[in-house]
Scaffold this motif. Structure first.
Motif, PDB file in Angstrom:
ATOM      1  N   UNK A 421       0.799  -1.225   0.000  1.00 19.71           N
ATOM      2  CA  UNK A 421       0.000   0.000   0.000  1.00 19.71           C
ATOM      3  C   UNK A 421       0.831   1.274   0.000  1.00 19.71           C
ATOM      4  N   UNK A 422       2.119   1.178   0.296  1.00 15.28           N
ATOM      5  CA  UNK A 422       2.984   2.359   0.314  1.00 15.28           C
ATOM      6  C   UNK A 422       3.580   2.604  -1.068  1.00 15.28           C
ATOM      7  N   UNK A 423       3.503   3.849  -1.512  1.00 19.42           N
ATOM      8  CA  UNK A 423       4.139   4.229  -2.771  1.00 19.42           C
ATOM      9  C   UNK A 423       5.095   5.389  -2.513  1.00 19.42           C
ATOM     10  N   UNK A 424       6.149   5.421  -3.286  1.00 19.24           N
ATOM     11  CA  UNK A 424       7.092   6.543  -3.269  1.00 19.24           C
ATOM     12  C   UNK A 424       6.896   7.309  -4.570  1.00 19.24           C
ATOM     13  N   UNK A 425       6.610   8.609  -4.455  1.00 26.10           N
ATOM     14  CA  UNK A 425       6.492   9.453  -5.639  1.00 26.10           C
ATOM     15  C   UNK A 425       7.858  10.068  -5.943  1.00 26.10           C
ATOM     16  N   UNK A 426       8.384   9.720  -7.113  1.00 26.30           N
ATOM     17  CA  UNK A 426       9.671  10.232  -7.590  1.00 26.30           C
ATOM     18  C   UNK A 426       9.386  11.232  -8.704  1.00 26.30           C
ATOM     19  N   UNK A 427      10.062  12.365  -8.683  1.00 28.10           N
ATOM     20  CA  UNK A 427       9.864  13.354  -9.732  1.00 28.10           C
ATOM     21  C   UNK A 427      10.377  12.816 -11.067  1.00 28.10           C
ATOM     22  N   UNK A 428       9.611  13.071 -12.129  1.00 27.30           N
ATOM     23  CA  UNK A 428       9.987  12.626 -13.462  1.00 27.30           C
ATOM     24  C   UNK A 428       9.392  11.271 -13.808  1.00 27.30           C
ATOM     25  N   UNK A 429       9.491  10.906 -15.063  1.00 26.23           N
ATOM     26  CA  UNK A 429       9.058   9.589 -15.530  1.00 26.23           C
ATOM     27  C   UNK A 429      10.275   8.678 -15.567  1.00 26.23           C
ATOM     28  N   UNK A 430      10.366   7.796 -14.605  1.00 23.06           N
ATOM     29  CA  UNK A 430      11.590   7.004 -14.423  1.00 23.06           C
ATOM     30  C   UNK A 430      11.337   5.502 -14.462  1.00 23.06           C
ATOM     31  N   UNK A 431      10.171   5.083 -14.922  1.00 30.08           N
ATOM     32  CA  UNK A 431       9.847   3.649 -14.907  1.00 30.08           C
ATOM     33  C   UNK A 431      10.850   2.831 -15.710  1.00 30.08           C
ATOM     34  N   UNK A 432      11.320   3.371 -16.824  1.00 29.81           N
ATOM     35  CA  UNK A 432      12.256   2.597 -17.647  1.00 29.81           C
ATOM     36  C   UNK A 432      13.582   2.398 -16.927  1.00 29.81           C
ATOM     37  N   UNK A 433      14.046   3.438 -16.227  1.00 28.79           N
ATOM     38  CA  UNK A 433      15.276   3.300 -15.440  1.00 28.79           C
ATOM     39  C   UNK A 433      15.072   2.261 -14.339  1.00 28.79           C
ATOM     40  N   UNK A 434      13.927   2.316 -13.670  1.00 29.14           N
ATOM     41  CA  UNK A 434      13.650   1.372 -12.589  1.00 29.14           C
ATOM     42  C   UNK A 434      13.569  -0.062 -13.112  1.00 29.14           C
ATOM     43  N   UNK A 435      12.992  -0.221 -14.297  1.00 28.89           N
ATOM     44  CA  UNK A 435      12.919  -1.564 -14.892  1.00 28.89           C
ATOM     45  C   UNK A 435      14.314  -2.099 -15.195  1.00 28.89           C
ATOM     46  N   UNK A 436      15.181  -1.244 -15.718  1.00 31.21           N
ATOM     47  CA  UNK A 436      16.556  -1.660 -15.975  1.00 31.21           C
ATOM     48  C   UNK A 436      17.272  -1.998 -14.671  1.00 31.21           C
TER      49      UNK A 436
END
Length: 452
Positions: A421-436
């Motif tokens: 249930x906890x989410x961290x909001x990171x500035x920017x669109x970074x999903x691709x970096x996180x996937x890598x």
């Protein structure tokens, strides 16, 4: 490519670049020229290139390459054939570095056989389990560099998080089974160390903060807030907690800290967590150690603090959600120039006492991220969206986010995969970096994809 309000703050990976060659083949002169050309072709605003000043051709060249890079603190390696290269040489230089490797194939006649050389060497990289990412194109083409950047930034996060020390006080918050973690798995996967500071030590440190320090810090902090509805004693208690947390961070050389605030310490650390996040110390609520890893990575990646929150309300028709927590918004992320500082609501739970920050998040691109699991089940998910301007009577800190994928489907999918249930909001669109990053860490990743 990720977007951000200030892309100049993005993490700049330190990339070791080696041009390879086979001097008996066409294109050898082009390979020699590349050594001098590459520094001007690399996007220096996004990465720090470290060029090997010679060429890699034979096994006998490898010791010189390794020697050149040994004290350069590289995040990743780039092997770029300038023409045909014997394929076994590239894994032989990559393996002893232990670095994720960018294999760059130039598909032109000028770089005769370079594409073939890389196509030959991807197999031994794969079979040997060496981490790599393939890109194809001319080194002067900025689009190729942009395709490579998520992998290179992920490599930088992977290396630079190692040695992170997370201070933990207490155990998981009551009723929050999803923040349970496997300490040894975290050490194995991310190279981080959980430091058990303890709630008793926090309480002792809290009691020992000198009154003059509290007065001085309160005098410095209160002009940043609207304190019309705040009793000064409540405000000073929040300052006391902040100073205690700051002291523990210094004593234990911590880069992240979290506390079992729910229930007995609700409201106490909110002001301190806000300030610490603004200062670059990852500080999530409710003893969420896993979130502290995401927050530290987000700070490292973007140069900005992150916001730790729950999805408390969703408008599935509008594809928006409100992410909220008691009152922990870092001031750098706040939409209000002077957020309201007010007491935590008494109904929040037993022991609730302290000042909380009532504000909303400033607009812009964001990514909501969740990390859960233990050895063998650790997994991360991410949703990209945009924080919107809004006003609310809801107490505490909040962000209204419009998400790009179908939110209803994404939340159901995340739930069915057992995310928390906890989410961290990171500035920017970074999903691709996180996937890598998850690929390098060998953990599962689930992304809320845009429709269509």
């Amino acid at each position: 490519m990720p977007t951000s309000a200030d892309s100049s703050q993005w993490l700049r990976p330190r990339l070791g670049i080696v041009v390879t060659t086979w001097s008996h083949e066409n294109g050898a002169a082009y390979a020699r020229d590349l050594v001098d050309l590459l520094p001007g072709q690399a996007p220096r605003d996004q990465l720090e290139p470290v060029i090997f000043p010679g060429l890699l051709e034979h096994e006998t060249d490898i010791p010189r390459v390794l020697k050149h890079f040994e004290d350069k603190a590289l995040d990743a390696l780039c092997l770029l054939p300038g023409n045909f290269t014997l394929d076994h040489v590239m894994p032989l230089v990559a393996e002893p570095t232990g670095l994720p490797t960018l294999l760059w194939a130039i598909p032109t006649q000028q770089a005769w056989g370079a594409l073939v050389a890389v196509q030959q060497t991807v197999l031994p990289f794969k079979e040997l389990g060496l981490p790599f990412r393939l890109v194809i194109g001319k080194p002067e083409d900025p689009r190729v560099w942009q395709r490579a950047m998520p992998y290179l930034r992920a490599a930088a996060i992977q290396r630079r998080l190692r040695g992170l020390r997370i201070g933990m006080m207490g155990w998981r918050a009551q009723g929050m089974s999803d923040v349970v973690f496997d300490e040894l798995a975290l050490r194995e996967v991310f190279g981080i160390q959980v430091v058990n500071v303890g709630l008793t030590r926090y309480s002792r440190t809290l009691s020992a903060v000198p009154e003059e320090e509290i007065e001085s810090a309160w005098t410095e902090m209160k002009p940043k807030f609207n304190i019309e509805s705040l009793d000064e004693g409540v405000g000073k208690y929040g300052v006391r907690s902040y100073l205690a947390l700051k002291r523990l961070v210094a004593e234990e050389a911590l880069q992240a800290i979290t506390l079992e605030c729910f229930h007995d310490h609700l409201g106490g650390p909110c002001l301190g967590f806000s300030a610490l996040n603004d200062q670059g110390v990852a500080a999530p609520c409710e003893n969420d150690v896993l979130a502290s890893i995401l927050m530290a990575a987000g700070q490292m990646l973007t140069g900005q603090p992150t916001f730790h929150a729950d999805i408390v309300e969703a408008d599935l028709g509008e594809n928006t959600a409100i992410l909220h927590h008691c009152g922990n918004m870092p001031l750098e992320l706040a939409a209000d120039a002077k957020p309201i500082l007010k007491p935590i609501r008494e109904t929040a739970g037993p022991g609730a006492f302290g000042p909380t920050i009532k504000t909303t998040m400033r607009p812009g691109a964001v990514t909501a991220v969740n990390l859960v699991g233990r050895a063998g089940t650790m997994r991360m998910c991410a949703l990209e969206g945009t924080a919107l301007p809004f006003s609310t009577d809801m107490p505490g800190s909040g962000a209204l986010v419009s998400f790009r994928p179908d939110l209803e489907k994404a939340l159901e999918r995340f739930g069915n995969e057992g995310y928390g249930h906890h989410f961290v909001l990171i500035r920017g669109h970074v999903a691709q970096v996180l996937e890598e990053w998850c690929g390098l860490a060998d953990i599962a990743f689930l992304r809320g994809e845009p429709e269509g």
